[in-house]
Write an enzyme that holds these catalytic residues in place. Structure first.
Site, PDB file in Angstrom:
ATOM      1  N   PRO A  16      36.953  50.327  40.398  1.00 40.33           N
ATOM      2  CA  PRO A  16      37.979  51.282  40.821  1.00 40.33           C
ATOM      3  C   PRO A  16      39.160  50.549  41.450  1.00 40.33           C
ATOM      4  O   PRO A  16      38.972  49.595  42.198  1.00 40.33           O
ATOM      5  CB  PRO A  16      37.260  52.152  41.854  1.00 40.33           C
ATOM      6  CG  PRO A  16      35.808  51.957  41.606  1.00 40.33           C
ATOM      7  CD  PRO A  16      35.656  50.576  41.028  1.00 40.33           C
ATOM      8  N   GLU A  17      40.356  50.993  41.116  1.00 42.17           N
ATOM      9  CA  GLU A  17      41.572  50.378  41.655  1.00 42.17           C
ATOM     10  C   GLU A  17      42.277  51.402  42.545  1.00 42.17           C
ATOM     11  O   GLU A  17      41.725  52.454  42.837  1.00 42.17           O
ATOM     12  CB  GLU A  17      42.462  49.912  40.488  1.00 42.17           C
ATOM     13  CG  GLU A  17      41.726  48.957  39.556  1.00 42.17           C
ATOM     14  CD  GLU A  17      42.568  48.495  38.361  1.00 42.17           C
ATOM     15  OE1 GLU A  17      43.802  48.455  38.476  1.00 42.17           O
ATOM     16  OE2 GLU A  17      41.969  48.168  37.324  1.00 42.17           O
ATOM     17  N   LYS A  73      41.929  48.556  47.901  1.00 42.40           N
ATOM     18  CA  LYS A  73      40.798  49.230  47.266  1.00 42.40           C
ATOM     19  C   LYS A  73      39.734  49.647  48.282  1.00 42.40           C
ATOM     20  O   LYS A  73      38.607  49.933  47.904  1.00 42.40           O
ATOM     21  CB  LYS A  73      40.183  48.306  46.202  1.00 42.40           C
ATOM     22  CG  LYS A  73      41.170  47.872  45.109  1.00 42.40           C
ATOM     23  CD  LYS A  73      40.544  46.866  44.161  1.00 42.40           C
ATOM     24  CE  LYS A  73      41.597  46.226  43.257  1.00 42.40           C
ATOM     25  NZ  LYS A  73      41.041  45.108  42.468  1.00 42.40           N
ATOM     26  N   ARG A 127      24.679  49.125  41.216  1.00 42.51           N
ATOM     27  CA  ARG A 127      24.522  47.669  41.235  1.00 42.51           C
ATOM     28  C   ARG A 127      24.460  47.058  42.627  1.00 42.51           C
ATOM     29  O   ARG A 127      24.317  45.856  42.758  1.00 42.51           O
ATOM     30  CB  ARG A 127      25.660  47.015  40.416  1.00 42.51           C
ATOM     31  CG  ARG A 127      25.510  47.319  38.932  1.00 42.51           C
ATOM     32  CD  ARG A 127      26.674  46.787  38.113  1.00 42.51           C
ATOM     33  NE  ARG A 127      26.751  45.338  38.154  1.00 42.51           N
ATOM     34  CZ  ARG A 127      27.673  44.633  37.492  1.00 42.51           C
ATOM     35  NH1 ARG A 127      28.578  45.259  36.751  1.00 42.51           N
ATOM     36  NH2 ARG A 127      27.687  43.328  37.559  1.00 42.51           N
ATOM     37  N   ARG A 166      56.494  32.827  44.805  1.00 49.56           N
ATOM     38  CA  ARG A 166      55.262  32.542  44.073  1.00 49.56           C
ATOM     39  C   ARG A 166      55.504  31.813  42.775  1.00 49.56           C
ATOM     40  O   ARG A 166      56.541  31.966  42.143  1.00 49.56           O
ATOM     41  CB  ARG A 166      54.548  33.870  43.749  1.00 49.56           C
ATOM     42  CG  ARG A 166      54.059  34.586  44.974  1.00 49.56           C
ATOM     43  CD  ARG A 166      52.867  33.872  45.569  1.00 49.56           C
ATOM     44  NE  ARG A 166      52.297  34.680  46.658  1.00 49.56           N
ATOM     45  CZ  ARG A 166      51.005  34.657  46.979  1.00 49.56           C
ATOM     46  NH1 ARG A 166      50.162  33.899  46.313  1.00 49.56           N
ATOM     47  NH2 ARG A 166      50.576  35.393  47.976  1.00 49.56           N
ATOM     48  N   ARG A 275      39.813  37.273  32.640  1.00 47.34           N
ATOM     49  CA  ARG A 275      39.830  38.729  32.530  1.00 47.34           C
ATOM     50  C   ARG A 275      40.327  39.116  31.150  1.00 47.34           C
ATOM     51  O   ARG A 275      41.243  38.512  30.607  1.00 47.34           O
ATOM     52  CB  ARG A 275      40.771  39.346  33.594  1.00 47.34           C
ATOM     53  CG  ARG A 275      40.471  38.915  35.005  1.00 47.34           C
ATOM     54  CD  ARG A 275      39.079  39.294  35.457  1.00 47.34           C
ATOM     55  NE  ARG A 275      38.866  40.729  35.446  1.00 47.34           N
ATOM     56  CZ  ARG A 275      39.158  41.539  36.475  1.00 47.34           C
ATOM     57  NH1 ARG A 275      39.670  41.065  37.581  1.00 47.34           N
ATOM     58  NH2 ARG A 275      38.934  42.839  36.377  1.00 47.34           N
TER      59      ARG A 275
END
Ligand SMILES: [Zn+2]
Length: 285
Positions: A16-17, A73, A127, A166, A275
């Protein structure tokens, strides 16, 4: 989208985000704010980060939920004297027992929080990867997170200045919770698609107009995710047990080998920073 509806999602690890966690918070708020925690007949010690599992229930009991909110989150219960933070990870679900299913029907109940109105707040987690923190200040856990992308403070100027500091590949940067909080694999792919930015680009190679498009795209995909109450690809459900609808509105995520909704080229899926990454090689550059 057929494979997204299968159990495949569990092995791919879909977490879930921001939109999913925000939907959980909104769905729970009226049932838990103002309630006081009573006994905790079920706890799973391995999922408590702090304090010790012996101290957890004793310290929580008697505390009232003053507000319920989200940071990144994390679901955050501000209590009379502490803060309880819950990270759902892959398969965590929070719901109030009278809302969804009869007690005993859920095989994965890891925590039961009895409330002063006889309802129960349930934390269920197939889990057992979810984590609970009971701390005096929420910032002890979430203080190092990057800005909230939907807050008023997260302006275009703030994003430009964060980007200017960055280097590195843009997609993994968006997933870095210390850069911006709450974005995960789904909404990173969707935001980069909407901004027409190739996920493999170096972040310092983005031109100013691309940075600006990405800023607006991040906010747009997250707001759309909240509007559709999150993406129920495999495990995520709203606290009332029903599914979110965002999975029906993806442009790139999970759409590999399908036509791009913008240019009709074929959506690709690659591995990027370990990912699965979905993008249109034709119109994202
Ligand atoms: Zn395209």
């Amino acid at each position: 989208m057929a494979q997204l509806a299968s159990s495949d999602g569990l092995t791919r690890g879909i977490m879930p985000e921001l939109p999913e966690v925000e939907t959980v918070v909104r769905g729970l708020r009226k049932d838990v704010v103002g309630r006081t925690f009573r006994a905790m007949p079920v706890i799973t010690p391995g999922q408590i980060v702090t304090p010790s599992s012996d101290a957890f229930a004793a310290r929580l009991t008697g505390q009232c939920v003053e507000t319920l909110w989200r940071r990144g989150k994390y679901v955050i219960f501000d209590l009379s004297s502490d803060a309880l933070l819950v990270h759902l990870k892959m398969t965590g679900r929070l719901y109030v027992s009278h809302k969804w299913q009869a007690e005993g029907a859920d095989k994965y109940v890891r925590f039961v929080f009895e409330l002063d109105n006889r309802h129960k707040l349930i934390f269920s987690d197939l889990r057992k990867l979810g984590r609970l923190h009971l701390v005096s200040r929420a910032d002890d856990v979430v203080g190092a997170l990057g800005p909230e992308p939907l807050s008023d403070d997260f302006t275009l100027d703030v994003f430009r200045s964060l980007m200017a500091q960055r280097r590195g590949t843009i997609k993994p940067l968006l997933l870095n919770q210390r850069f911006i909080a709450g974005i995960g694999n789904i909404y990173a792919d969707e935001a980069l698609w909407l901004a027409k930015v190739d996920p493999r680009r170096k972040s310092d190679s983005l031109k100013l107009d691309e940075v600006d498009r990405l800023y607006h795209a991040i906010r747009e995909v997250l707001l759309e995710g909240i509007r559709h109450e999150g993406a129920s690809i495999d495990w995520y459900r709203k606290p009332d047990g029903t599914t979110g609808e965002q999975q029906d509105h993806f442009s790139a995520y999970g759409r590999e080998d399908e036509p791009c909704p913008r240019c009709e080229a074929t959506i690709s899926k690659i591995r990027l920073g370990q990912r699965g990454t979905h993008f249109c090689p034709a119109c994202q550059s």
